[in-house]
Design a protein around this motif. Structure first.
Motif, PDB file in Angstrom:
ATOM      1  N   THR A  30      18.236 -17.684  21.002  1.00 28.44           N
ATOM      2  CA  THR A  30      19.811 -17.489  19.741  1.00 28.44           C
ATOM      3  C   THR A  30      19.152 -17.241  19.105  1.00 28.44           C
ATOM      4  N   ARG A  31      20.382 -16.360  18.284  1.00 27.03           N
ATOM      5  CA  ARG A  31      20.124 -15.665  17.086  1.00 27.03           C
ATOM      6  C   ARG A  31      20.805 -16.876  15.972  1.00 27.03           C
ATOM      7  N   ILE A  32      19.902 -16.842  14.628  1.00 23.29           N
ATOM      8  CA  ILE A  32      20.734 -18.259  13.897  1.00 23.29           C
ATOM      9  C   ILE A  32      20.339 -16.924  12.710  1.00 23.29           C
ATOM     10  N   PHE A  33      21.972 -16.388  12.022  1.00 21.30           N
ATOM     11  CA  PHE A  33      22.640 -15.351  11.013  1.00 21.30           C
ATOM     12  C   PHE A  33      22.536 -16.182   9.352  1.00 21.30           C
ATOM     13  N   LEU A  34      21.451 -16.357   8.445  1.00 24.18           N
ATOM     14  CA  LEU A  34      21.911 -16.827   7.014  1.00 24.18           C
ATOM     15  C   LEU A  34      21.533 -15.698   6.537  1.00 24.18           C
ATOM     16  N   ASP A  35      22.214 -15.993   4.983  1.00 24.49           N
ATOM     17  CA  ASP A  35      22.836 -14.955   4.415  1.00 24.49           C
ATOM     18  C   ASP A  35      21.832 -15.103   2.784  1.00 24.49           C
ATOM     19  N   THR A  36      21.117 -16.042   3.071  1.00 28.60           N
ATOM     20  CA  THR A  36      20.098 -16.031   1.738  1.00 28.60           C
ATOM     21  C   THR A  36      18.429 -16.222   2.074  1.00 28.60           C
ATOM     22  N   GLU A  37      17.589 -16.023   1.201  1.00 24.62           N
ATOM     23  CA  GLU A  37      16.324 -16.087   1.634  1.00 24.62           C
ATOM     24  C   GLU A  37      15.739 -17.912   1.608  1.00 24.62           C
ATOM     25  N   ASP A  38      16.375 -17.951   0.737  1.00 20.78           N
ATOM     26  CA  ASP A  38      16.284 -19.093   0.444  1.00 20.78           C
ATOM     27  C   ASP A  38      16.636 -20.715   1.865  1.00 20.78           C
ATOM     28  N   GLU A  39      17.751 -20.035   2.360  1.00 19.05           N
ATOM     29  CA  GLU A  39      18.367 -20.824   3.168  1.00 19.05           C
ATOM     30  C   GLU A  39      17.703 -20.962   4.242  1.00 19.05           C
ATOM     31  N   ILE A  40      16.799 -19.176   4.844  1.00 15.24           N
ATOM     32  CA  ILE A  40      16.104 -19.329   5.453  1.00 15.24           C
ATOM     33  C   ILE A  40      14.649 -20.289   5.411  1.00 15.24           C
ATOM     34  N   CYS A  41      13.910 -20.213   4.200  1.00  6.24           N
ATOM     35  CA  CYS A  41      13.317 -21.327   3.907  1.00  6.24           C
ATOM     36  C   CYS A  41      13.297 -22.865   4.264  1.00  6.24           C
ATOM     37  N   HIS A  42      14.760 -23.021   3.905  1.00  5.47           N
ATOM     38  CA  HIS A  42      15.471 -24.088   4.059  1.00  5.47           C
ATOM     39  C   HIS A  42      15.342 -24.641   5.365  1.00  5.47           C
ATOM     40  N   LEU A  91      18.290 -14.921  11.352  1.00  9.42           N
ATOM     41  CA  LEU A  91      17.901 -13.290  10.588  1.00  9.42           C
ATOM     42  C   LEU A  91      18.910 -13.218   8.986  1.00  9.42           C
ATOM     43  N   LEU A  92      18.096 -12.414   8.542  1.00  6.09           N
ATOM     44  CA  LEU A  92      18.919 -12.394   6.834  1.00  6.09           C
ATOM     45  C   LEU A  92      20.289 -11.687   7.568  1.00  6.09           C
ATOM     46  N   ARG A  93      21.451 -11.948   7.331  1.00  8.20           N
ATOM     47  CA  ARG A  93      22.618 -11.577   7.384  1.00  8.20           C
ATOM     48  C   ARG A  93      22.476 -10.632   7.768  1.00  8.20           C
ATOM     49  N   SER A  94      22.114  -9.827   5.556  1.00  2.25           N
ATOM     50  CA  SER A  94      22.647  -8.547   5.258  1.00  2.25           C
ATOM     51  C   SER A  94      21.516  -7.340   6.038  1.00  2.25           C
ATOM     52  N   VAL A  95      20.327  -8.065   6.427  1.00  4.08           N
ATOM     53  CA  VAL A  95      19.437  -6.818   6.832  1.00  4.08           C
ATOM     54  C   VAL A  95      19.595  -6.700   8.123  1.00  4.08           C
ATOM     55  N   TRP A  96      20.716  -7.494   9.377  1.00  5.96           N
ATOM     56  CA  TRP A  96      21.030  -7.482  10.448  1.00  5.96           C
ATOM     57  C   TRP A  96      22.322  -6.553  10.753  1.00  5.96           C
ATOM     58  N   ASP A  97      23.269  -6.807   9.543  1.00  9.82           N
ATOM     59  CA  ASP A  97      24.726  -5.752   9.646  1.00  9.82           C
ATOM     60  C   ASP A  97      23.459  -4.333   8.669  1.00  9.82           C
ATOM     61  N   PHE A  98      23.174  -3.791   8.469  1.00 10.96           N
ATOM     62  CA  PHE A  98      22.294  -2.939   8.152  1.00 10.96           C
ATOM     63  C   PHE A  98      21.875  -1.835   9.071  1.00 10.96           C
ATOM     64  N   MET A  99      20.883  -3.055   9.963  1.00  8.38           N
ATOM     65  CA  MET A  99      19.744  -2.381  10.961  1.00  8.38           C
ATOM     66  C   MET A  99      21.104  -2.563  12.557  1.00  8.38           C
ATOM     67  N   GLN A 100      21.870  -3.022  12.844  1.00 11.69           N
ATOM     68  CA  GLN A 100      22.276  -3.225  13.919  1.00 11.69           C
ATOM     69  C   GLN A 100      22.939  -1.597  14.704  1.00 11.69           C
ATOM     70  N   PRO A 101      23.402  -1.221  13.853  1.00 12.48           N
ATOM     71  CA  PRO A 101      24.003   0.343  13.976  1.00 12.48           C
ATOM     72  C   PRO A 101      22.216   0.937  14.922  1.00 12.48           C
ATOM     73  N   ARG A 102      21.447   0.588  14.004  1.00 10.78           N
ATOM     74  CA  ARG A 102      19.962   0.883  14.570  1.00 10.78           C
ATOM     75  C   ARG A 102      19.273   0.818  16.134  1.00 10.78           C
ATOM     76  N   GLU A 103      19.897  -1.016  15.730  1.00 16.83           N
ATOM     77  CA  GLU A 103      19.702  -1.943  17.182  1.00 16.83           C
ATOM     78  C   GLU A 103      19.413  -1.396  18.006  1.00 16.83           C
ATOM     79  N   SER A 104      20.422  -0.678  18.726  1.00 17.58           N
ATOM     80  CA  SER A 104      21.201  -0.030  20.424  1.00 17.58           C
ATOM     81  C   SER A 104      19.713   0.737  20.695  1.00 17.58           C
ATOM     82  N   LYS A 105      19.876   1.570  19.233  1.00 20.58           N
ATOM     83  CA  LYS A 105      18.731   2.834  20.525  1.00 20.58           C
ATOM     84  C   LYS A 105      17.418   2.346  20.045  1.00 20.58           C
ATOM     85  N   HIS A 106      17.272   1.599  19.285  1.00 22.32           N
ATOM     86  CA  HIS A 106      15.215   1.204  19.045  1.00 22.32           C
ATOM     87  C   HIS A 106      15.414   0.153  20.539  1.00 22.32           C
ATOM     88  N   HIS A 107      16.048  -0.327  20.998  1.00 28.01           N
ATOM     89  CA  HIS A 107      16.272  -1.351  22.413  1.00 28.01           C
ATOM     90  C   HIS A 107      16.067  -0.535  23.287  1.00 28.01           C
TER      91      HIS A 107
END
Length: 146
Positions: A30-42, A91-107
């Motif tokens: 599963t993928r869990i999307f969080l909005d901040t680094e603090d949320e990831i740490c928690h 995952l940090l949602r902002s990083v995923w949103d930035f990388m998503q267009p590239r992810e399919s090509k990378h995979h």
């Protein structure tokens, strides 16, 4: 199921206790999307807490060491009730949103090269070094002939 069998045979055949397929932990992911680094740490702290519903088996910080394509996440292996292990990518949602267009090509590229590095690190590295030595010998023969 076919990919899990390939992964077990290629990556985990030398692990014990067996069978090799028992080492494949990403059949349920599963993928869990969080909005901040603090949320990831928690979230990670919660998973580490002994009162959690799941037992943290393994943590891989791919923010500190991103993949070759720049993929960043926290990968957790969690043992759920009745000893079933699953993978959670945090995952940090902002990083995923930035990388998503590239992810399919990378995979697609990853899938093409996956067979190139099949096996555990020692086996795959040895196979690649042997191939490089053969190519080097061919190049050397070519220089001597030319």
């Amino acid at each position: 199921q076919e990919r899990a069998g390939e992964k077990a045979a290629n990556d985990y055949s030398d692990r014990s206790p067996g069978p090799a397929v028992s080492w494949v932990h990403d059949m349920l992911r599963t993928r869990i999307f969080l909005d901040t680094e603090d949320e990831i740490c928690h979230f990670v702290d919660y998973c580490k807490d002994s009162r959690s519903e799941a037992e943290l088996v393994r943590l891989k910080n791919r923010f500190a060491a991103p993949t070759a394509f720049g993929h960043q996440d926290i990968m957790l292996l969690l043992k759920l009730k009745e000893h079933f292990v699953c993978e959670a990518q945090v995952l940090l949602r902002s990083v995923w949103d930035f990388m998503q267009p590239r992810e399919s090509k990378h995979h697609v590229i990853y899938e093409d090269f996956r067979d190139f590095f099949v096996g555990n690190n020692v086996v795959a590295s040895t196979r690649r070094m042997n191939m490089v030595a053969k190519v080097g010998a061919l190049v050397q023969d070519f220089r001597e002939d030319g």
